[in-house]
Scaffold this motif. Structure first.
Motif, short mmCIF file in Angstrom:
data_model
loop_
_atom_site.label_atom_id
_atom_site.label_comp_id
_atom_site.label_asym_id
_atom_site.label_seq_id
_atom_site.Cartn_x
_atom_site.Cartn_y
_atom_site.Cartn_z
N VAL A 29 122.51 22.58 13.52
CA VAL A 29 121.69 23.57 14.23
C VAL A 29 120.29 23.01 14.49
N LEU A 30 119.68 22.40 13.47
CA LEU A 30 118.33 21.84 13.65
C LEU A 30 118.32 20.72 14.67
N ASP A 31 119.35 19.87 14.68
CA ASP A 31 119.43 18.80 15.68
C ASP A 31 119.50 19.36 17.09
N GLU A 32 120.24 20.42 17.28
CA GLU A 32 120.35 21.03 18.60
C GLU A 32 119.05 21.70 19.04
N LEU A 33 118.39 22.36 18.12
CA LEU A 33 117.17 23.10 18.46
C LEU A 33 115.95 22.21 18.62
N PHE A 34 115.85 21.15 17.81
CA PHE A 34 114.61 20.37 17.76
C PHE A 34 114.81 18.89 18.02
N ALA A 35 115.86 18.50 18.71
CA ALA A 35 116.10 17.09 18.98
C ALA A 35 114.93 16.48 19.75
N GLY A 36 114.38 15.39 19.22
CA GLY A 36 113.30 14.69 19.90
C GLY A 36 111.95 15.38 19.83
N ALA A 37 111.80 16.40 19.04
CA ALA A 37 110.54 17.15 18.96
C ALA A 37 110.05 17.18 17.52
N ASP A 38 108.74 17.32 17.37
CA ASP A 38 108.18 17.51 16.04
C ASP A 38 108.49 18.92 15.57
N MET A 39 108.78 19.05 14.31
CA MET A 39 109.06 20.36 13.74
C MET A 39 108.25 20.50 12.47
N TYR A 40 107.60 21.63 12.31
CA TYR A 40 106.82 21.91 11.11
C TYR A 40 107.45 23.09 10.39
N VAL A 41 107.54 22.97 9.09
CA VAL A 41 108.11 24.03 8.28
C VAL A 41 107.00 24.60 7.41
N ILE A 42 106.80 25.89 7.50
CA ILE A 42 105.79 26.57 6.70
C ILE A 42 106.53 27.49 5.74
N THR A 43 106.26 27.32 4.46
CA THR A 43 106.92 28.15 3.46
C THR A 43 105.87 28.92 2.68
N PRO A 44 106.05 30.21 2.51
CA PRO A 44 105.11 30.98 1.69
C PRO A 44 105.34 30.68 0.22
#
Length: 77
Positions: A29-44
């Motif tokens: 799922v992550l590969d399909e949604l964010f392929a070739g893009a920077d992704m930042y994860v924010i966790t509380p």
């Protein structure tokens, strides 16, 4: 949108092979949604102290918030 993590809509992995299935599906799922893009994860994270050390060596602390007029001060944000 809901992504089923395990076959037959099972909610929680109970062994290593099921954890492998969950990881493979999340990565797909992550590969399909964010392929070739920077992704930042924010966790509380809830803590009594305002600064929380990074969970990963290459991650960074971003911000703390304190709600002064919180009706339940023991659960401040």
């Amino acid at each position: 949108m809901r992504f089923h993590s395990l076959p037959k809509s099972k909610r929680y992995a109970e062994n290593e092979s099921e954890y492998a299935v969950v990881l493979e599906r999340y990565n797909t799922v992550l590969d399909e949604l964010f392929a070739g893009a920077d992704m930042y994860v924010i966790t509380p994270r809830w803590a009594a102290e305002p600064e929380v050390p990074p969970l990963q060596p290459d991650s960074g602390y971003w911000q703390s918030l304190l709600v002064e007029d919180d009706p339940e001060p023991e659960f401040r944000t």
